[in-house]
Enzyme design. Structure first.
Site, mmCIF file in Angstrom:
data_model
loop_
_atom_site.group_PDB
_atom_site.id
_atom_site.type_symbol
_atom_site.label_atom_id
_atom_site.label_comp_id
_atom_site.label_asym_id
_atom_site.label_seq_id
_atom_site.Cartn_x
_atom_site.Cartn_y
_atom_site.Cartn_z
ATOM 1 N N LYS A 112 0.828 -1.206 0.000
ATOM 2 C CA LYS A 112 0.000 0.000 0.000
ATOM 3 C C LYS A 112 0.866 1.260 0.000
ATOM 4 O O LYS A 112 0.487 2.275 -0.583
ATOM 5 C CB LYS A 112 -0.940 0.002 1.219
ATOM 6 C CG LYS A 112 -2.014 -1.085 1.175
ATOM 7 C CD LYS A 112 -3.380 -0.549 0.799
ATOM 8 C CE LYS A 112 -4.332 -1.610 0.309
ATOM 9 N NZ LYS A 112 -5.174 -2.206 1.319
ATOM 10 N N LYS A 192 -3.816 -10.655 -6.884
ATOM 11 C CA LYS A 192 -4.939 -10.980 -6.012
ATOM 12 C C LYS A 192 -6.147 -10.143 -6.442
ATOM 13 O O LYS A 192 -5.984 -8.974 -6.784
ATOM 14 C CB LYS A 192 -4.515 -10.600 -4.586
ATOM 15 C CG LYS A 192 -5.485 -10.959 -3.507
ATOM 16 C CD LYS A 192 -5.048 -10.356 -2.179
ATOM 17 C CE LYS A 192 -5.406 -8.879 -2.091
ATOM 18 N NZ LYS A 192 -5.257 -8.276 -0.772
ATOM 19 N N LYS A 195 -10.015 -4.588 -4.741
ATOM 20 C CA LYS A 195 -10.736 -3.368 -5.109
ATOM 21 C C LYS A 195 -9.816 -2.384 -5.820
ATOM 22 O O LYS A 195 -10.178 -1.757 -6.798
ATOM 23 C CB LYS A 195 -11.302 -2.696 -3.850
ATOM 24 C CG LYS A 195 -12.355 -3.528 -3.144
ATOM 25 C CD LYS A 195 -12.513 -3.147 -1.662
ATOM 26 C CE LYS A 195 -13.208 -4.252 -0.880
ATOM 27 N NZ LYS A 195 -13.209 -4.081 0.566
HETATM 28 P P1 TYM Z 1 -10.680 -6.184 3.345
HETATM 29 O O1 TYM Z 1 -11.915 -5.396 3.257
HETATM 30 O O2 TYM Z 1 -9.533 -5.785 2.502
HETATM 31 O O3 TYM Z 1 -10.978 -7.710 3.031
HETATM 32 C C1 TYM Z 1 -12.046 -8.390 3.639
HETATM 33 C C2 TYM Z 1 -11.787 -9.891 3.645
HETATM 34 O O4 TYM Z 1 -11.720 -10.405 2.313
HETATM 35 C C3 TYM Z 1 -10.540 -11.187 2.166
HETATM 36 N N1 TYM Z 1 -10.063 -11.065 0.787
HETATM 37 C C4 TYM Z 1 -9.713 -12.092 0.003
HETATM 38 N N2 TYM Z 1 -9.686 -13.409 0.214
HETATM 39 C C5 TYM Z 1 -9.273 -14.208 -0.806
HETATM 40 N N3 TYM Z 1 -8.899 -13.723 -2.031
HETATM 41 C C6 TYM Z 1 -8.918 -12.400 -2.285
HETATM 42 N N4 TYM Z 1 -8.570 -11.938 -3.484
HETATM 43 C C7 TYM Z 1 -9.328 -11.515 -1.237
HETATM 44 N N5 TYM Z 1 -9.453 -10.157 -1.146
HETATM 45 C C8 TYM Z 1 -9.905 -9.909 0.097
HETATM 46 C C9 TYM Z 1 -9.549 -10.595 3.154
HETATM 47 O O5 TYM Z 1 -8.537 -11.518 3.493
HETATM 48 C C10 TYM Z 1 -10.463 -10.253 4.315
HETATM 49 O O6 TYM Z 1 -10.657 -11.391 5.152
HETATM 50 N N6 TYM Z 1 -7.659 -5.967 7.236
HETATM 51 C C11 TYM Z 1 -8.956 -6.568 6.925
HETATM 52 C C12 TYM Z 1 -10.091 -5.857 7.645
HETATM 53 C C13 TYM Z 1 -10.020 -5.988 9.131
HETATM 54 C C14 TYM Z 1 -10.070 -7.190 9.900
HETATM 55 C C15 TYM Z 1 -9.995 -6.758 11.281
HETATM 56 C C16 TYM Z 1 -10.177 -8.533 9.584
HETATM 57 C C17 TYM Z 1 -9.899 -4.953 10.016
HETATM 58 N N7 TYM Z 1 -9.883 -5.416 11.309
HETATM 59 C C18 TYM Z 1 -10.010 -7.695 12.300
HETATM 60 C C19 TYM Z 1 -10.186 -9.464 10.610
HETATM 61 C C20 TYM Z 1 -10.105 -9.037 11.972
HETATM 62 C C21 TYM Z 1 -9.140 -6.568 5.405
HETATM 63 O O7 TYM Z 1 -8.286 -6.962 4.712
HETATM 64 O O8 TYM Z 1 -10.309 -6.134 4.894
#
Ligand code: TYM
Length: 325
Positions: A112, A192, A195
């Site tokens: 990022k 991957k 968004k």
């Molecule tokens: P975010 O919004 O980026 O992603 C949400 C969830 O989707 C999963 N994910 C994927 N899994 C497989 N393949 C992909 N291409 C893919 N893209 C996204 C992510 O692994 C995630 O589980 N940091 C977290 C948000 C967060 C969180 C937390 C999660 C904030 N606090 C506490 C768990 C516990 C995140 O990546 O959100």
């Protein structure tokens, strides 16, 4: 007592197949076994450039998609992170037992800060500390996430160990819970699905757009002509079939692809039909529910109240342990 689970999703864009297969579907399944808390993590979303004027819309979008995809508000707790300010208070405290070197090693931070190099900010750097606070403030033991988040959960465990060793046993060490789909690649077949990469299929996309995007998606790069035999094991479209098609269909496609019996267009058509069949009902529910602001706000308020109660209790213990009260 039921074990507790926590996970979060950022309101930073349309929820896509990566989120759905890597996280959401697993969340829905796990609500049967755990006291489940899910958060729309708006404080995390503001660590990269965003438009404040559409933030509230995106938050409600995310909540509506989660419910439409199967999260039952009667069976789990849903809330917006920033409505429980104790998360940021705990993050500050956890920051004092987090090593800078550990944060510097985080893959997501490195990616990022390269991608948004005009604003490499402290929030982006401390993102995993807030994530740790999200989890441990509820003493959650299970954290269902995609593979990209495993490093953050490992760091959370490290922070917990350091906190417990310094101030006495306070938090359990949470475990990442991975499903069958750990890392979904984007339609470019390279990065991957994400968004910010523009390589997604969103859960609320119209059917024609889904098929159109699939038609343009990258397949086996070595298969140039229709008459070339393909290699399913290096084809991202084939890997997506694993999540949507029956075993018989997968075997059939694999066999026919290898002997050039089926072309990429037909293979994509079958996949498209299955994806559309699964997403259409989700999209329909979403479209109706999304306009019912009262319903969504009421779910979020109930969730937030429950979370504030738990979080305040945890913070009272934490403040006492660290000698602040
Ligand atoms: P975010 O919004 O980026 O992603 C949400 C969830 O989707 C999963 N994910 C994927 N899994 C497989 N393949 C992909 N291409 C893919 N893209 C996204 C992510 O692994 C995630 O589980 N940091 C977290 C948000 C967060 C969180 C937390 C999660 C904030 N606090 C506490 C768990 C516990 C995140 O990546 O959100």
């Amino acid at each position: 007592m039921e074990k507790r689970l926590f996970s979060g999703i950022q309101p930073s864009g349309d929820i896509h197949l990566g989120n759905y297969l890597g996280a959401l579907k697993n969340w829905v399944a796990l609500t049967k076994e755990y006291d489940s808390i899910f958060s729309v993590v708006d404080y995390h979303a503001i660590t990269i450039p965003y438009d404040p004027s559409v933030m509230q819309q995106k938050i409600l979008d995310a909540v509506a998609v989660c419910i439409a995809a199967g999260l039952d508000p009667n069976n789990c707790t849903l809330f917006i992170q920033s409505t429980v300010p104790e998360h940021t208070e705990l993050a500050w405290i956890l920051g004092t037992v987090t090593r800078m070197g550990d944060l510097e090693r985080m893959t997501q931070y490195k990616q990022k800060s390269q991608q948004f190099n005009q604003n490499i900010n402290l929030g982006l750097f401390a993102y995993p500390v807030l994530q740790a606070a999200d989890i441990v403030i509820y003493k959650a033991e299970a954290v269902p996430v995609g593979e990209d988040q495993v490093q953050h959960i490992e760091l959370t465990r490290e922070i917990v160990r350091k906190f417990n060793a310094t101030f006495g046993d306070t938090f359990p060490e949470p475990q990442a819970v991975l499903g069958k789909a750990r890392r979904i690649l984007g339609l470019d077949g390279q990065a991957k699905m994400s968004k910010s990469m523009g390589n997604t299929i969103s859960l609320t996309e119209p059917a024609q757009v889904i098929q159109m995007k699939l038609n343009k998606a990258v397949t086996d790069p070595a298969r140039i002509r229709r008459t070339d035999p393909g290699n399913p094991e290096i084809c991202n479209i084939f890997s997506l079939h694993q999540y949507f098609s029956s075993e018989d269909e997968i075997n059939h496609i694999s066999f026919e692809c290898r002997r050039a019996g089926i072309g990429c267009i037909d293979c994509k058509k079958i996949l498209g039909e299955h994806i559309i069949a699964e997403l259409s009902p989700i999209n329909e529910t979403y479209q109706t529910m999304r306009h019912d602001h009262d319903y969504l706000r009421q779910i979020l308020e109930t969730g937030s109240q429950r979370c504030r109660t738990i979080a305040q209790e945890t913070m009272a213990t934490v403040r006492e342990k660290i000698g602040l009260r």
